[in-house]
Scaffold this active site. Structure first.
Site, mmCIF file in Angstrom:
data_model
loop_
_atom_site.group_PDB
_atom_site.id
_atom_site.type_symbol
_atom_site.label_atom_id
_atom_site.label_comp_id
_atom_site.label_asym_id
_atom_site.label_seq_id
_atom_site.Cartn_x
_atom_site.Cartn_y
_atom_site.Cartn_z
ATOM 1 N N ASP A 256 -20.542 8.026 33.637
ATOM 2 C CA ASP A 256 -20.244 6.922 34.469
ATOM 3 C C ASP A 256 -21.298 6.699 35.468
ATOM 4 O O ASP A 256 -22.252 7.562 35.754
ATOM 5 C CB ASP A 256 -18.958 7.319 35.062
ATOM 6 C CG ASP A 256 -18.747 6.200 36.245
ATOM 7 O OD1 ASP A 256 -18.475 4.998 35.825
ATOM 8 O OD2 ASP A 256 -18.695 6.581 37.287
ATOM 9 N N CYS B 213 -1.236 42.655 28.658
ATOM 10 C CA CYS B 213 -1.952 41.572 27.579
ATOM 11 C C CYS B 213 -1.360 40.496 27.452
ATOM 12 O O CYS B 213 -0.169 40.417 27.562
ATOM 13 C CB CYS B 213 -2.111 42.623 26.263
ATOM 14 S SG CYS B 213 -0.645 43.108 25.518
ATOM 15 N N ASP C 206 -12.486 5.545 35.991
ATOM 16 C CA ASP C 206 -12.705 6.229 34.957
ATOM 17 C C ASP C 206 -11.972 7.493 34.604
ATOM 18 O O ASP C 206 -12.176 8.157 33.722
ATOM 19 C CB ASP C 206 -14.342 6.596 34.766
ATOM 20 C CG ASP C 206 -14.854 7.424 35.958
ATOM 21 O OD1 ASP C 206 -13.737 7.878 36.747
ATOM 22 O OD2 ASP C 206 -15.975 7.549 36.267
ATOM 23 N N CYS D 179 2.110 40.113 26.321
ATOM 24 C CA CYS D 179 3.294 40.494 27.118
ATOM 25 C C CYS D 179 3.846 39.227 28.125
ATOM 26 O O CYS D 179 5.149 39.182 27.895
ATOM 27 C CB CYS D 179 2.600 41.189 28.220
ATOM 28 S SG CYS D 179 1.951 42.744 27.885
HETATM 29 P P1 ADP Z 1 -18.740 1.849 37.089
HETATM 30 O O1 ADP Z 1 -18.480 2.068 35.548
HETATM 31 O O2 ADP Z 1 -20.420 1.827 37.185
HETATM 32 O O3 ADP Z 1 -18.429 3.073 37.746
HETATM 33 P P2 ADP Z 1 -16.673 0.350 37.939
HETATM 34 O O4 ADP Z 1 -15.821 0.403 36.612
HETATM 35 O O5 ADP Z 1 -16.144 1.084 39.202
HETATM 36 O O6 ADP Z 1 -18.278 0.543 37.685
HETATM 37 O O7 ADP Z 1 -16.852 -1.117 38.375
HETATM 38 C C1 ADP Z 1 -17.362 -2.118 37.386
HETATM 39 C C2 ADP Z 1 -17.859 -3.373 38.106
HETATM 40 O O8 ADP Z 1 -16.437 -4.006 38.610
HETATM 41 C C3 ADP Z 1 -18.378 -3.190 39.071
HETATM 42 O O9 ADP Z 1 -19.847 -3.340 38.753
HETATM 43 C C4 ADP Z 1 -18.116 -4.397 40.091
HETATM 44 O O10 ADP Z 1 -18.960 -5.598 39.558
HETATM 45 C C5 ADP Z 1 -16.837 -4.697 39.631
HETATM 46 N N1 ADP Z 1 -16.007 -4.226 40.795
HETATM 47 C C6 ADP Z 1 -15.199 -3.171 40.791
HETATM 48 N N2 ADP Z 1 -14.473 -2.805 41.986
HETATM 49 C C7 ADP Z 1 -14.768 -3.882 42.757
HETATM 50 C C8 ADP Z 1 -14.527 -4.089 44.059
HETATM 51 N N3 ADP Z 1 -13.659 -3.389 44.712
HETATM 52 N N4 ADP Z 1 -15.302 -5.203 44.624
HETATM 53 C C9 ADP Z 1 -16.079 -5.913 44.012
HETATM 54 N N5 ADP Z 1 -16.436 -5.632 42.628
HETATM 55 C C10 ADP Z 1 -15.640 -4.590 42.067
HETATM 56 MG MG MG Z 2 -17.299 4.708 38.694
#
Ligand code: ADP
Ligand code: MG
Length: 705
Positions: A406, A24, A605, A27
């Site tokens: 997201d 349990c 995220d 323990c």
């Molecule tokens: P979400 O929140 O929709 O998942 P992200 O936070 O991953 O989107 O990215 C937000 C924005 O940043 C994208 O919409 C894009 O405009 C820009 N971005 C992110 N990473 C890249 C990349 N590798 N090349 C070009 N644009 C990017």
């Molecule tokens: Mg994303």
């Protein structure tokens, strides 16, 4: 592919020992206290379900043998690692204990009936009259010896264990000359042990079933020939050959060959997927129709499967609050029962009633109510592609009121396609695409993949950039043939630059528009569109129908794109958020008293996933960030799993409440009847072991869901 975070400090060594005999929650506490008291032990964690202790120690100061002794002294058995024979014996003894359980189960029922009938007809009294006292005493002493010894040993160290109260009860029964009662109590005490053992064993098996899936051998190519070797001899970089119908023993990338692979052990999805050159494959999945040569990227514990096992095992550490309360309550329980017994004696002066009070309400049931249910659900989840990292998260999920989602890779497929290219300032479309694709060469973002794909389709030359830099939630920056190329959203465009009108139009069509800058001068824009996952609308509707009123889209993408998408699935949104803004949104809701669930894909995220009360990661198989930062990982990209895990959480907490309620009411009724003298000690003793059985039966409903 897999980074393993080894928290090992330079001067400490990690030792894992299987520990046997823990029944349990209390323990584990005992064992870990005993271990932490050993000089030279840095830290010790003890897991009930996986039956092991993980000890960090200073080598030289303590040996694994010392650890084993400390565990033994605390009343349990431990093995020193590498003791294969012991593991074998353990298997045998497990089969044996199952047989014993059945035997005792039948005996339990029979004795229960005999006791109840015997008491009712007054036969028990006549038996007692015939057999002399000392004979009873000897029988009680022999049958109860193992339990009494544990209780006394613990008492000498100032500790109270689950059988302390029972032992006091037996003592009371003997004192008042209730010989038969005393013996029957001992009998039920022993049977109760087996019941409890079986209960925890059953939950444990869910985890063990998983472990046994891992293949033990692999066929590797060494010096041009194929040889079969134990899995422990396979190394990262080796080439493993897998024939049709075989389990894949490692994580890796397909070098050559074609096969359909049943990935259900990882994803829970039984529909096989096609793999070919360049595809990732996972240990424990099954190759069908076709053979494969696979370059090993991870073996054993480091595979995705190994990590799943590790996380399921660790899940116990993330206990639900309700379990903490129950454990705390169990601590107060003994003194309360003893108090009631004292009062009963003072008021009624009835020694039989006093003994009955001590007997009726004693078991580990309160402590058992939560972990058995939670483990059953975690086990069921793991079989269905849901990795749940602890009861804490099931509890929070069942109470959640805000769901944040997201966009890219989560709501959408995360496989955007490039739809529009607009070059500016004398740069050709081809040049624009080639520069952009080169700059994005090393980015893991889905948008980068879309750009690279478009460039490959046009057979453009892509080079690997220098000084590649990720600007989270905004884009990337890199050096491409002598100039600085920046790709990303509007934030990256200097204020005095005029962006073309087309950008707005494209965005209002729901497309993600990227700006490309060469040495801070806008040289073009690219638009990509991503499709919403087909099962999203239904999943969102189902969440709403479950009473989750507040579902909101969070995205780093621009306002117009977000608006178009949010309208499609009918939820509010916040756009143009940086990763840190997403954390802030989560925190805002939390400070308003909401319990927040964040659903993401681990790209940009992960911190928000970690901040949320429950972070759920989509398609986590093979992505370390998602697996590590999320509290619940969906091992396949399937939104149907989202409402499902909410439902599982609610059912689990329902069962937990049922368990606790049942035990509470049952014990209260038992105590009342006993204190009023309506329950003879013999029946009281029989009654006390029923809550455990009830909890087992009730919780086992969760094993299949
Ligand atoms: P979400 O929140 O929709 O998942 P992200 O936070 O991953 O989107 O990215 C937000 C924005 O940043 C994208 O919409 C894009 O405009 C820009 N971005 C992110 N990473 C890249 C990349 N590798 N090349 C070009 N644009 C990017
Ligand atoms: Mg994303």
């Amino acid at each position: 592919m897999h980074t393993i975070h080894d928290e090992r400090q330079i001067n400490t060594e990690k030792v894992e020992l299987p520990v046997r005999g823990m029944d349990c929650a209390g323990c584990t506490e005992k064992v870990s206290q005993a271990l932490n008291a050993v000089p030279g032990v840095e830290s010790a964690e003890v897991y009930l379900a996986s039956e092991k202790a993980v000890v960090r120690l200073e080598p030289g100061k303590v040996t694994p043998e010392d650890i084993r002794k400390a565990i033994q002294d605390s009343g349990y058995q431990a093995e020193v690692p590498g003791d294969q024979e012991m593991a074998h014996r353990e298997e045998e003894s497990e089969a044996f204990s199952k047989r014993i359980f059945r035997f005792f189960g039948v005996l339990f029922g029979t004795v229960l009936v005999v006791v109840v009938l015997g008491e009712w007809l007054g036969l028990l009294q006549s038996v007692t009259d015939y057999v002399p006292g000392p004979v009873w005493l000897v029988l009680i002493a022999i049958a109860g010896y193992p339990v009494f010894r544990n209780v006394v040993q613990a008492a000498l160290k100032g500790r109270i264990i689950s059988h302390t109260l029972m032992t006091v009860g037996v003592f009371a029964a003997v004192l008042v000359g209730e010989w038969a009662a005393g013996l029957i109590v001992v009998f039920f005490m022993r049977v109760g042990d087996y019941t409890e053992r079986y209960t925890t064993e059953r939950a444990r098996r869910a985890v063990k079933d998983l472990t046994s899936l891992a293949p033990q051998k692999a066929r590797v190519t060494r010096d041009g020939t194929e040889v079969e070797v134990p899995i422990s001899e396979v190394e990262v970089g080796d080439t493993v050959v897998i024939r049709p119908g075989e389990k894949i023993p490692v994580d890796g990338e397909v070098l050559s060959g074609h096969a359909t692979v049943d990935q259900s052990t990882i994803t829970g999805e039984s529909m096989p997927v096609e793999v070919s050159d360049g595809s990732s494959v996972f240990a424990t999945t099954m190759a069908q129709l076709g053979s494969l040569r696979v370059q090993v990227s991870a073996v054993g514990d480091e595979t995705t499967f190994g990590q799943i096992i590790k996380m399921v095992e660790k899940a116990e550490a993330n206990r639900a609050d309700v379990q903490n309360y129950a454990d705390k309550f169990s601590g107060y329980y003994l003194p309360v029962v003893a108090g009631i017994a004292g009062l009963t004696y003072l008021i009624s002066g009835n020694p039989l009633a006093t003994a009955a009070v001590l007997l009726v309400a004693c078991s580990c049931s309160f402590a058992l109510a939560t972990p058995v249910a939670v483990l059953a659900t975690i086990g069921a989840g793991a079989k269905n592609g849901l990795l749940i990292k602890g009861g804490k998260y099931l509890e929070a999920l069942a109470q959640a009121d805000v769901v944040l989602v997201d966009k890219t890779g989560t709501l959408t497929l995360g496989e955007p396609r490039l739809t529009d290219i607009l070059s500016l300032n004398g740069v050709s479309e081809t040049e624009l695409l080639a520069y952009t694709a080169s700059a994005e060469h090393d980015s893991e973002h889905p948008l980068a993949a879309a750009i690279r794909m478009a460039a490959t389709d046009r057979e453009l030359d892509i080079s690997s950039p220098a000084d590649f830099e990720v600007l989270p939630g905004q884009g990337i920056r890199a050096q491409v043939i002598g100039s600085e190329i920046t790709v990303g959203n509007r934030r990256l465009v200097p204020d005095d630059t005029i962006v073309p009108q087309e950008m707005n139009t494209l965005e209002s069509h729901g497309k993600t528009v990227l700006c490309v800058l060469q040495d801070n001068e806008l040289i073009g824009i690219l638009a990509a569109s991503d499709t919403v996952r087909p099962e999203v609308p239904d999943a969102i509707t189902s969440l709403k129908s479950m009473g989750l009123k507040h579902i909101e889209l969070l995205t780093g993408d621009n306002e117009r794109t977000a608006n178009t998408l949010a309208k499609q699935i009918d939820i509010p949104y916040r756009a143009e958020l940086l990763p840190e803004d997403k954390i802030e949104v989560v925190q805002q809701y939390q400070s308003d008293g909401s319990i927040v669930v964040m659903i993401g894909d681990g790209v940009n995220d992960a911190p928000a996933l970690a901040q949320a009360d429950v972070g759920i990661a989509m398609g986590a198989a093979g992505t370390d960030v998602a697996m590590e930062s999320a509290h619940i990982a969906l091992m396949r990209d399937d939104w149907c799993l989202v409402p499902r895990v909410f439902r599982m959480a609610r059912r689990t907490m329902g069962v937990v409440k049922g368990n606790l309620g049942f035990t509470g009411v049952y014990n209260l009724a038992g105590l009342t009847l006993a204190a009023m003298g309506f329950l003879p000690p013999v029946l009281a003793a029989a009654a006390q072991s029923l809550p455990d059985l009830g909890i087992l039966a009730n919780s086992s409903r969760l094993l299949k869901q």
